[in-house]
Design an enzyme around this catalytic site. Structure first.
Site, PDB file in Angstrom:
ATOM      1  N   ASP A  53       0.943  -1.352   0.055  1.00 52.25           N
ATOM      2  CA  ASP A  53       0.099   0.107  -0.026  1.00 52.25           C
ATOM      3  C   ASP A  53       0.902   1.540  -0.238  1.00 52.25           C
ATOM      4  O   ASP A  53       0.540   2.319   0.577  1.00 52.25           O
ATOM      5  CB  ASP A  53      -0.837   0.082   1.259  1.00 52.25           C
ATOM      6  CG  ASP A  53      -1.907  -1.244   1.332  1.00 52.25           C
ATOM      7  OD1 ASP A  53      -2.246  -1.701  -0.054  1.00 52.25           O
ATOM      8  OD2 ASP A  53      -2.012  -1.831   2.291  1.00 52.25           O
ATOM      9  N   ARG A  54       2.064   1.187  -0.575  1.00 54.42           N
ATOM     10  CA  ARG A  54       2.884   2.351  -0.826  1.00 54.42           C
ATOM     11  C   ARG A  54       3.368   2.802   0.391  1.00 54.42           C
ATOM     12  O   ARG A  54       3.859   3.896   0.573  1.00 54.42           O
ATOM     13  CB  ARG A  54       2.244   3.329  -1.691  1.00 54.42           C
ATOM     14  CG  ARG A  54       1.800   3.283  -3.110  1.00 54.42           C
ATOM     15  CD  ARG A  54       2.805   2.926  -3.759  1.00 54.42           C
ATOM     16  NE  ARG A  54       2.388   2.721  -5.108  1.00 54.42           N
ATOM     17  CZ  ARG A  54       2.269   1.414  -5.780  1.00 54.42           C
ATOM     18  NH1 ARG A  54       2.710   0.464  -5.037  1.00 54.42           N
ATOM     19  NH2 ARG A  54       2.051   1.447  -6.992  1.00 54.42           N
TER      20      ARG A  54
END
Ligand SMILES: Cc1cc2nc3c(=O)[nH]c(=O)nc-3n(C[C@H](O)[C@H](O)[C@H](O)COP(=O)(O)O)c2cc1C
Length: 215
Positions: free
Chosen positions: A193-194
């Site tokens: 999720d970055r």
């Protein structure tokens, strides 16, 4: 339907960088990551390829792929022509940056520092270890100079091949190595999720100080 670049997205989930397990020495950590990349990448022989960025006398940045040929506490070494574009840029501004990208491991390493020429004896030693064809090629190619056409390069190659007649040529004086002495080394590990991990090492009075950066 062409693939939209904006829609290309991968989630990175392979590894993490934990503060409690983090190394004090970025050079040792680099060695571990490079070794893993060498074993993991699809084309492991290119695990030592990196982008080298230099800046010319007008402040314009230039970037190209090179092969890393060694590293130690002293720095990171690579080779090329001293009169090439990168050579001239480094002569006028020794500050440079190199970036390694190992997609199979979801990893990036960024190294920044100052570049100096390697001692001639070390350049001779490395040049002597290269295959004959690469040695002759270094003589034949005035790296980064314009060529009228490919035949010009092939003609130059014929000439130097004849000149050295199957013998190993000495290192051309204007071909040699560089060593980038790192002031900063940053390890980036892709996470889900970055929310990636980034460990940033900066040299202070010969010791490395580590901090974590937001992704
Ligand atoms: C995989 C790969 C490895 C390369 N390795 C080197 C290298 O070790 N030394 C080098 O001078 N050029 C290497 N090159 C070529 C450089 O990218 C570049 O074309 C050349 O150094 C001239 O750059 P310059 O005009 O900015 O000096 C490599 C290119 C690729 C794609």
């Amino acid at each position: 339907m062409p693939l939209s670049l904006a829609q290309m997205r991968r989630n990175y989930t392979l590894y993490g960088l934990r503060d409690d397990l983090a190394q004090d020495d970025p050079i040792a950590l680099f060695g571990q990551w490079l070794e893993q990349a060498r074993k993991t990448e699809v084309a492991p022989v290119e695990a030592n390829s990196m982008a080298l960025a230099t800046v010319d006398s007008e402040g314009h940045a230039h970037c190209r792929i090179l092969l890393l040929k060694g590293f130690s506490d002293q720095g990171f070494t690579f080779f090329g022509h001293y009169q090439s574009a990168k050579g001239l840029e480094l002569a006028s501004n020794p500050h440079a940056a190199m970036t390694f990208f190992w997609p199979g491991l979801e990893r990036q390493v960024r190294i920044e520092g100052t570049v100096a020429r390697l001692a001639p004896a070390l350049c001779d030693e490395y040049f002597a270890s290269r295959p004959l064809a690469s040695q002759v090629g270094a003589w034949a190619s005035p790296q980064s100079q314009p060529l009228a056409h490919r035949a010009e390069l092939e003609g130059r190659l014929r000439d130097v091949t004849q000149r050295f007649a199957g013998h190993h040529p000495p290192r051309p004086r204007e071909w040699g190595g560089y060593c980038l002495r790192p002031e900063r080394v940053e390890f980036w590990q892709g996470r889900a999720d970055r929310l990636h991990d980034r460990l940033d090492y900066r040299r202070h009075d010969e010791a490395w100080q580590r901090s974590r950066l937001a992704p």
